[in-house]
Design an enzyme around this catalytic site. Structure first.
Site, short mmCIF file in Angstrom:
data_model
loop_
_atom_site.label_atom_id
_atom_site.label_comp_id
_atom_site.label_asym_id
_atom_site.label_seq_id
_atom_site.Cartn_x
_atom_site.Cartn_y
_atom_site.Cartn_z
N CYS A 111 0.81 -1.23 0.00
CA CYS A 111 0.00 0.00 0.00
C CYS A 111 0.84 1.27 0.00
O CYS A 111 0.34 2.35 -0.27
CB CYS A 111 -0.95 0.00 1.18
SG CYS A 111 -1.99 -1.46 1.23
N HIS A 255 -2.91 6.97 2.73
CA HIS A 255 -3.43 5.68 2.26
C HIS A 255 -4.81 5.47 2.86
O HIS A 255 -5.05 5.75 4.03
CB HIS A 255 -2.47 4.56 2.66
CG HIS A 255 -3.04 3.21 2.41
ND1 HIS A 255 -3.59 2.86 1.20
CD2 HIS A 255 -3.15 2.10 3.21
CE1 HIS A 255 -4.02 1.61 1.26
NE2 HIS A 255 -3.76 1.13 2.46
N ASN A 285 -10.21 0.11 0.30
CA ASN A 285 -8.74 0.12 0.31
C ASN A 285 -8.25 -0.50 -1.00
O ASN A 285 -8.41 -1.71 -1.21
CB ASN A 285 -8.25 -0.68 1.52
CG ASN A 285 -6.73 -0.76 1.61
OD1 ASN A 285 -6.02 -0.46 0.65
ND2 ASN A 285 -6.24 -1.19 2.75
O1 UT7 Z 1 -3.78 -1.44 3.57
C1 UT7 Z 1 -3.34 -2.22 4.63
C2 UT7 Z 1 -3.65 -1.60 5.89
N1 UT7 Z 1 -4.76 -2.28 6.53
C3 UT7 Z 1 -5.32 -1.72 7.56
O2 UT7 Z 1 -4.98 -0.62 7.91
C4 UT7 Z 1 -6.38 -2.48 8.34
C5 UT7 Z 1 -6.19 -2.25 9.83
N2 UT7 Z 1 -7.20 -2.89 10.65
C6 UT7 Z 1 -8.47 -2.46 10.71
O3 UT7 Z 1 -8.85 -1.54 10.02
C7 UT7 Z 1 -9.40 -3.09 11.73
O4 UT7 Z 1 -8.66 -3.88 12.61
C8 UT7 Z 1 -10.53 -3.97 11.07
C9 UT7 Z 1 -11.50 -3.08 10.31
C10 UT7 Z 1 -9.91 -5.00 10.14
C11 UT7 Z 1 -11.31 -4.68 12.18
O5 UT7 Z 1 -11.86 -3.72 13.08
P1 UT7 Z 1 -11.78 -3.94 14.65
O6 UT7 Z 1 -12.48 -2.82 15.29
O7 UT7 Z 1 -10.33 -4.16 15.01
O8 UT7 Z 1 -12.64 -5.25 14.85
P2 UT7 Z 1 -12.18 -6.62 15.51
O9 UT7 Z 1 -11.27 -7.37 14.60
O10 UT7 Z 1 -11.72 -6.36 16.92
O11 UT7 Z 1 -13.54 -7.38 15.60
C12 UT7 Z 1 -14.58 -6.99 16.51
C13 UT7 Z 1 -15.74 -7.93 16.31
C14 UT7 Z 1 -15.35 -9.41 16.32
O12 UT7 Z 1 -16.41 -10.13 16.92
P3 UT7 Z 1 -16.29 -10.63 18.46
O13 UT7 Z 1 -15.06 -11.49 18.49
O14 UT7 Z 1 -16.11 -9.36 19.26
O15 UT7 Z 1 -17.55 -11.34 18.67
C15 UT7 Z 1 -15.29 -9.77 14.87
O16 UT7 Z 1 -15.53 -11.15 14.63
O17 UT7 Z 1 -16.32 -7.69 15.02
C16 UT7 Z 1 -16.40 -8.93 14.29
N3 UT7 Z 1 -16.26 -8.65 12.87
C17 UT7 Z 1 -17.30 -8.35 12.09
N4 UT7 Z 1 -18.61 -8.23 12.35
C18 UT7 Z 1 -19.41 -7.91 11.32
C19 UT7 Z 1 -15.12 -8.65 12.13
N5 UT7 Z 1 -15.42 -8.35 10.85
C20 UT7 Z 1 -16.77 -8.16 10.80
C21 UT7 Z 1 -17.65 -7.84 9.77
N6 UT7 Z 1 -18.95 -7.70 10.07
N7 UT7 Z 1 -17.24 -7.62 8.49
#
Ligand code: UT7
Length: 328
Positions: A111, A255, A285
């Site tokens: 990226c 980005h 992204n």
């Molecule tokens: O270009 C490369 C750079 N990439 C990035 O910068 C990405 C960086 N990371 C992120 O943007 C975030 O970490 C994510 C958007 C990927 C995830 O957000 P988060 O606030 O860190 O969510 P999380 O992984 O802590 O998940 C929270 C909850 C989980 O459920 P439980 O375990 O709390 O029951 C996940 O299973 O949200 C759940 N979850 C979803 N729920 C509905 C994860 N993805 C989804 C989804 N829809 N698509």
């Protein structure tokens, strides 16, 4: 020595995938995706190869620059999602454009690719050995590498391409490129070309995921932590070299990974969100294409004007990061 951006252009595939579309095949919803990422929809390349999108964006950039393809001395294509291991996307784009006098190669800094490639272009121009016009094109088809069963990653990415034609100038310019390979395993897609007799997970533990070959894997939390630090740090390192402050920057073009990352970085920098160009709501992204897509959109909308100071800031797999401060 700096660069003059003579012209920019973009191309995105027509097909859109909305947040609601994902609810048909994974357990998610529009509200979660919008509030956790800021993304509403993204584009998906169907039949269009990565190079095709890159060539389209490049043709528009050339036209706007008023430069014929024969005048291009070098094509640098940044991509993490090339159609071929060889030839390079840059060579195929050269063929499509008829840029017969250009050297051509690809650069993969994920990226951060556009920031890296633009800085490499500047250094080629700086050597003074006769290169005058360089085409930097970012083209990505993330959709071909996504694991559409992984709701934590597949909703984030989209496809698209964007390009810039640059030449040398004495305009303001500063850059800082960096990488932290100790985080390489947090965002990866394994090559398809692993020897079939090697079972990655048992025969050879290289510290990377044993997820299905060639699908994108991301440890969202680790990448998030890295990104919120890398974004302000990239700016600060480039700014320190020329003694410029955030208040002198007209537009930050980061980005486009997650609106929460941009908001956190804006807070850290003490810069208002109004100074950040945001396109992730409609493109998601698009890896290396995200910064030039935002740059081109800002120019097309009349937000970015000649003489203004821009900060382009990339971060991504590698884990690479980097910033460029330049006068448009
Ligand atoms: O270009 C490369 C750079 N990439 C990035 O910068 C990405 C960086 N990371 C992120 O943007 C975030 O970490 C994510 C958007 C990927 C995830 O957000 P988060 O606030 O860190 O969510 P999380 O992984 O802590 O998940 C929270 C909850 C989980 O459920 P439980 O375990 O709390 O029951 C996940 O299973 O949200 C759940 N979850 C979803 N729920 C509905 C994860 N993805 C989804 C989804 N829809 N698509």
């Amino acid at each position: 020595m700096g660069i003059e951006i003579l012209g920019t252009g973009s191309y995105v595939p027509e097909q859109k995938l909305t947040n609601d579309d994902f609810t048909k095949f994974i357990d998610t919803n529009d509200e979660w995706i919008r509030t956790r990422t800021g993304i509403t929809e993204r584009r998906m390349a169907g039949w269009e190869p990565t190079w095709y999108m890159g060539a389209k964006a490049s043709a528009q950039a050339l036209e706007r620059a008023g430069i014929s393809a024969e005048k291009i001395d070098l094509i640098i294509s940044c991509t993490a999602t090339a159609d071929f291991h060889t030839p390079s996307m840059a060579s195929v784009i050269q063929r499509e454009l008829g840029a017969v006098n250009a050297a051509a190669f690809d650069l993969n800094a994920a990226c951060s690719g556009f920031v890296y490639a633009l800085d490499v272009a500047r250094r080629f121009l700086q050597t003074g050995d006769g290169m005058e016009h360089i085409l930097v094109v970012a083209n990505e088809s993330l959709s071909r590498f996504l694991d559409f069963e992984d709701r934590g990653s597949c909703i984030l990415f989209g496809d698209g391409a964007s390009a810039a034609v640059v030449t040398k100038s004495d305009k303001l310019y500063s850059s800082h490129l960096a990488s932290d390979g100790t985080g390489a395993q947090y965002l990866c897609a394994r090559s398809l070309q692993v020897a079939p007799e090697v079972k990655v997970e048992t025969d050879f533990n290289d510290g990377f995921t044993d997820k299905p070959l060639h699908k994108l894997y991301q440890d969202g939390k680790e990448v998030y932590k890295f990104a919120t630090k890398a974004l302000p740090k990239s700016f600060e390192l480039a700014a320190a070299k020329i003694g410029i402050t955030k208040d002198e920057i007209d537009w930050f073009i980061p980005h486009q990974a997650n609106i929460r990352i941009i908001e956190t970085a804006a807070k850290h920098l003490g810069a208002p969100m109004e100074k950040f160009i945001v396109t992730l709501d409609h493109y998601g992204n698009t890896s290396s294409a995200s910064i030039p897509l935002a740059l081109n959109e800002g120019i097309e909308k009349g937000l970015i004007k000649r003489g203004q100071k821009l900060a382009l800031i990339g971060f991504g797999a590698g884990l690479t990061y980097g910033g460029i401060i330049l006068e448009y």
